[in-house]
Design an enzyme around this catalytic site. Structure first.
Site, PDB file in Angstrom:
ATOM      1  N   GLU A 412       0.805  -1.213   0.000  1.00  8.74           N
ATOM      2  CA  GLU A 412       0.000   0.000   0.000  1.00  8.74           C
ATOM      3  C   GLU A 412       0.839   1.264   0.000  1.00  8.74           C
ATOM      4  OE1 GLU A 412      -2.718  -1.086   3.264  1.00  8.74           O
ATOM      5  OE2 GLU A 412      -4.151  -1.540   1.693  1.00  8.74           O
ATOM      6  N   GLU A 482      -4.138 -10.556   0.266  1.00  4.18           N
ATOM      7  CA  GLU A 482      -4.881 -10.491   1.534  1.00  4.18           C
ATOM      8  C   GLU A 482      -6.332 -10.821   1.215  1.00  4.18           C
ATOM      9  OE1 GLU A 482      -4.339  -6.788   3.713  1.00  4.18           O
ATOM     10  OE2 GLU A 482      -2.247  -6.710   3.099  1.00  4.18           O
TER      11      GLU A 482
HETATM   12  C1  GAL Z   1      -4.875  -4.020   4.209  1.00  5.91           C
HETATM   13  C2  GAL Z   1      -3.481  -3.772   4.674  1.00  5.91           C
HETATM   14  C3  GAL Z   1      -3.164  -4.484   5.956  1.00  5.91           C
HETATM   15  C4  GAL Z   1      -4.280  -4.313   6.944  1.00  5.91           C
HETATM   16  C5  GAL Z   1      -5.542  -4.807   6.355  1.00  5.91           C
HETATM   17  C6  GAL Z   1      -6.725  -4.630   7.265  1.00  5.91           C
HETATM   18  O1  GAL Z   1      -5.317  -3.003   3.402  1.00  5.91           O
HETATM   19  O2  GAL Z   1      -2.554  -4.133   3.714  1.00  5.91           O
HETATM   20  O3  GAL Z   1      -1.970  -3.994   6.452  1.00  5.91           O
HETATM   21  O4  GAL Z   1      -4.420  -2.968   7.239  1.00  5.91           O
HETATM   22  O5  GAL Z   1      -5.848  -4.088   5.202  1.00  5.91           O
HETATM   23  O6  GAL Z   1      -6.557  -5.210   8.494  1.00  5.91           O
END
Ligand code: GAL
Length: 952
Positions: A412, A482
């Site tokens: 990010e 993620e």
């Molecule tokens: C993503 C980010 C993580 C964490 C997650 C939400 O956008 O890369 O670091 O913030 O969301 O828990």
């Protein structure tokens, strides 16, 4: 300005060029971990530099442990942790940082061990300091550095004395580097990884690069070790003894996460022998797929932050090993080191036990997104040297790990030429791995198309290659770096993602967010989260979103994930006694597993035996016949359970460890029948119906035999989960807010009639919130057969219901209940879209043990598919099966609590018998429950049969 380095774009001065990290060599090393003196000042310039001079008297300073974060030591005397997700906790004015810049002056003295050689040089190594350090040895300034989770070394041989060396380190919490480290986690300053003095003998090894590839067609590996200092490379098991820089090819067993074969070797230079652990494997992007040794991977991953509830990002080896063992035991095969290179020893463990690793650079500038990415450091040439420094420190340190198959530029950080510069540098240095970065949808610099939290529908579209996009991207494999945000109860929908991953070649899996809750042990709150240290800017419990609780107990989410990603699929037709076993490994055959069957009647195992399964290769399946059960049984629910367990001890689990299982139903449950034998009789304000007594005016149940029952009525409310609270940004739907707006947490129950029929007591009500015109016409019909009391509930929506229902069932209070037995799914909790891991059988627990300790209290602990349950002196049978929840507090108390310590047991055990529950989803960050898991307000009818237990 002497402190100019703090706000300098450049990564630092005086450090040595980065090089390969290795655990040990025959050269001496002196650990400088342990007790250090510490003085914390509120600003960078509050104190002068005289503390670095030999002879400075620091006896009155506090003592802290290094490695460690000073804000997690000293009970607040040195400041407090602070948590923000995206927002910088200081004004965004790069590279300037606030005047309030907590600064920890660290001091320690040391003597050289007697056997420390007189010749050669020495290197002082810091494995991780947050966020910026200035270092002196014996009064001489060595330099300064930024880059918190990366190693930094100084040449110090010329400064060392036999005794009385003084090492002084000034650490600033904030620096220009902080702008590059805006990861979603606690801000925790300190020397949080090891400090080591390394002897460098004359002729010692410098940097070296192990190139160990594998040709899956020939079965041969090729090894070449490039070394800054010439020497020999020996691998006895392969008969290899060659000069550095020379390639040698030999038949080898390849390395993979499933079969992590490492060959012990050594690099010998004139003055040093460095141990090598060599894994032969070739990573490629071919046919638009990530392949290792010619095989496409399916990544079943987790995102791992380094976390310990007491020591923060300081982890000892045993904790790291525990993480790896827990991953392996839960069928996880991949780790993304979100969002920085981990402690180097963790990667050794990944090599050894077998995990695919995406090694991510310590880079995130997410907070610039708040201002439309204006001034983003990754698109500003002044920052490029710092970005390149970070890339180089990661790659040079970690390049010899076979487990690392993909480099990630960071997380990010928007887009910009700094990222491209990093990518170009990395490709130039290491062409044998792939590149990942999620933040650029054009995939300009990457080999993998990656997204976070995409919905199932989007993932399917990408899988079908219907997503369009730039040409380069269309040719790339897809991963979810993620997904399945494991915050609180959940994640829901894992199995639905896995089905997609297994259906479309382009989808190469994903990484659940995230491994462990970052709760901080707290004397009053149990575990603290954002805001608990009085931070003026924080993001609450968003920092607790892991598959492990902070004490590393697996959450139900991890148990679910283990089942969803199991590497062996067991399905079939129980009535036909046919079981189909599929090997879903990418590399391993099934020789490490033994299979066993068992046969259950009404959840009780009555026969077991071994199942002989051929040694299937990856991707193969076999259909096998189960034996005819020897004993004949009367009516009852029958099923087969087939389990795959380890035949022998492995490095990561003992023999007998269960890897996969499946259940095949045979005959369904006969539903409980109640043929009325008596009717309701009213006398003295009480209605008697068989064993039960009701209030004659309200029709409320008071007792069943000797068991007092209070408050039995329809219940729709649950304490919203973190996922209920979230906004599904794909659909724009939220749940908890609209539920509250609709008033579902404050329903009114209007009594319309209490009717005594011939054999039925009927209580009619209308259940609706204040201020709303919609409601549920709700009827309770009671009948009995001898001691058995049946309640049939029917609901009929009245008006337009604007929201789905959190739950639909009845709740009741029992005066006492402790032990709980049930026949249903278990042993753990299960919700409509997180129920894969619960297996049908007989289970036992206690009311206390049914609770799942989500750090922020919320709906939890439902046991699904319950045919019957026994607790508090009652047996409750469902028609149809139901979900069971029992707790020593009300839903309202659960809803009001912010920490587990807010929950105190009352006199009543509140039991929910739910006909249905709304799904969970992962809208705390991502999609909410899929339509098929939503509980809509519709006409429904369900019943329970209650019987008093006389000998429990
Ligand atoms: C993503 C980010 C993580 C964490 C997650 C939400 O956008 O890369 O670091 O913030 O969301 O828990």
């Amino acid at each position: 300005m002497t402190n100019a380095y703090i706000e300098d774009f450049s990564p630092g001065h005086g450090t040595l060029a980065p090089r390969a990290w290795h655990p040990a060599s025959n050269a001496k090393a002196l650990s400088l971990n342990g007790s250090w003196r510490l003085r914390v000042s509120p600003t960078a310039d509050a104190e002068d530099e005289s503390f670095a001079e030999p002879g400075f008297e620091a006896g009155h300073w506090a003592e802290v442990t290094v490695p460690g974060h000073w804000v997690l030591q000293g009970d607040g005397a040195f400041g407090r942790p602070a948590y923000t997700n995206v927002r910088y906790p200081f004004p965004v004015d790069p590279p300037r940082v606030p005047t309030e810049n907590p600064t920890g002056d660290h001091l320690r003295t040391f003597d050289l061990p007697e056997e420390w050689p007189a010749d050669g040089g020495a290197v002082l190594r810091f494995d991780g300091v947050e966020s910026c350090a200035r270092v002196w040895l014996n009064g001489t300034g060595l330099g300064e550095f930024q880059g918190s989770r990366l190693p930094h070394e100084f040449a110090v041989g010329h400064l060392l004395k036999r005794t009385g060396n003084v090492l002084a380190v000034r650490v600033h919490q904030w620096s220009a580097g902080s702008y590059l480290e805006d990861q979603d986690q606690w801000w925790l300053p300190g020397i949080f990884r090891e400090v080591t003095l390394l002897h460098r003998p004359p002729g010692s090894a410098g940097d070296f690069f192990v190139h160990a590839s594998y040709d899956h067609r020939s079965g041969e590996g090729t090894l070449r070790v490039d070394s800054e200092v010439d020497g020999r490379v020996r691998v006895p098991a392969l008969g290899i003894d060659v000069a550095t820089g020379e390639a040698v090819t030999a038949p080898v067993r390849p390395w993979s996460a499933e079969l992590p074969v490492l060959y012990e070797g050594e690099l010998a230079t004139a003055g040093e022998r460095v141990p090598l652990r060599i894994g032969f494997r070739t990573v490629e992007l071919t046919d638009g797929l990530i392949k290792v040794n010619g095989t496409a991977l399916l990544l079943k991953g987790v995102n791992r932050h380094e976390w310990h509830p007491e020591t923060g990002r300081t982890l000892d080896l045993e904790t790291m090993r525990q993480d790896v063992l827990l991953m392996k035991r839960h069928n996880v095969n991949a780790v993304r080191t979100s969002h920085y290179p981990p402690h180097p020893a963790f990667l050794d463990l990944c090599d050894e036990y077998g995990l695919w690793v995406i090694d991510e650079c310590d880079l995130e500038t997410h907070g610039f997104g708040e201002q439309g990415w204006r001034d983003n450091p990754v698109d500003d040439d002044r920052w490029t040297p710092a970005l390149l420094d970070r890339a180089a420190r990661m790659v040079e340190r970690d390049k010899n790990h076979p487990s690392v198959i993909i480099w990630s530029l960071g997380n990010e950080a928007g887009t910009g030429r700094g990222l491209t510069a990093m990518a170009e540098w990395i490709r130039g240095r290491d062409s044998a791995r792939l590149l990942h970065y999620e933040g650029d949808p054009n995939c300009r610099d990457t080999d993998v198309y990656s997204q976070m939290y995409a919905s199932h529908a989007q993932v399917e579209q990408i899988g079908r290659r219907l997503d369009g996009g730039p040409r380069r991207r269309r040719e790339l494999p897809f991963i979810l770096c993620e997904y399945a945000h494991a915050m609180g109860n959940g994640p829901g929908g894992l199995a639905d993602y896995q089905r997609l991953f297994e259906s479309y070649e382009r989808l190469q899996g994903g990484f659940v967010w995230e491994w462990i809750d970052h709760g901080i042990r707290h004397p009053e709150l149990g575990y603290a989260y954002g805001g608990d240290f009085g931070e003026e800017l924080h993001d609450g419990n968003f920092v607790c979103d892991g598959l492990l609780f902070p004490d590393r107990q697996p959450s139900p989410g991890l148990i679910e994930y283990k089942k969803v990603i199991e590497p062996v699929r067991i399905e079939g037709d129980g009535a036909d006694r046919t079981v189909r076993v599929t090997n879903r490994h990418d590399f391993a055959d099934l020789s490490a597993l033994a299979f066993e069957w068992s046969y259950q009647v009404d959840g009780e195992t009555i026969e077991t035996g071994p199942l002989s399964v051929p040694v299937l290769l990856p991707g193969e399946s076999a259909e096998l016949k189960l034996p005819a059960p020897e004993r004949v049984h009367g009516p009852g629910e029958t099923q087969w359970t087939v389990r795959a367990v380890l035949t022998a001890d492995t490095a990561w689990a003992p023999a007998g460890h269960e890897v996969a299982w499946g259940q095949l139903p045979v005959a369904a449950l006969p539903l409980p029948l109640v043929r009325p034998t008596a009717g309701p009789v009213a006398a003295d304000g009480v209605i008697a119906l068989g064993p039960a007594a009701f209030d004659a005016r309200t029709g409320a149940l008071r007792s069943i035999g000797a068991v007092a029952v209070s408050g039995l009525r329809l219940d729709l409310w649950r304490a919203p989960t973190d996922n209920d609270e979230g906004l599904d940004w794909h659909t724009g739907i939220r749940h908890a807010g609209p539920w509250r707006d609709a008033g579902l947490h404050r329903l009114r129950h209007r009594l319309d009639s209490v009717e005594l029929g011939e054999d039925t007591l009927t209580v009619r009500t209308r259940v609706a919130p204040a201020a709303a015109e919609f409601g549920l016409a709700t009827e309770y019909r009671w009948t009995c057969e001898g001691e058995r009391l049946r309640l049939a509930v029917s609901v009929r929506p009245d008006g337009e219901w604007p929201v789905p229902l959190p739950r639909l069932g009845v709740r009741l209070g029992l005066a006492s209940a402790d032990a709980v037995r049930w026949f249903g799914a278990g042993p753990g909790e299960a919700y409509p879209d997180s129920s894969t891991a619960a297996r049908l059988g007989r289970h036992e627990s206690t009311v206390d043990a049914l609770q799942t300790p989500y750090l922020r209290p919320q709906e939890n602990g439902a046991r699904a598919g319950v045919r019957w349950a026994e607790l508090g002196g009652l047996r409750i049978e469902g028609d149809p099966e139901f979900s069971l929840t029992a707790r020593r507090w009300t839903t309202e108390q659960l809803d009001a609590a912010t920490h587990l310590t807010d929950l105190t047991a009352g006199d009543t055990v509140w039991v929910n018998l739910d006909h249905a529950l709304h799904g969970i989803g992962t809208a705390s960050c991502g999609p909410g429950p899929l339509p098929q898991y939503q509980l809509l307000a519709e006409a429904a009818e369900f019943s329970f049969v209650f019987t008093e237990l006389h000998n429990s």
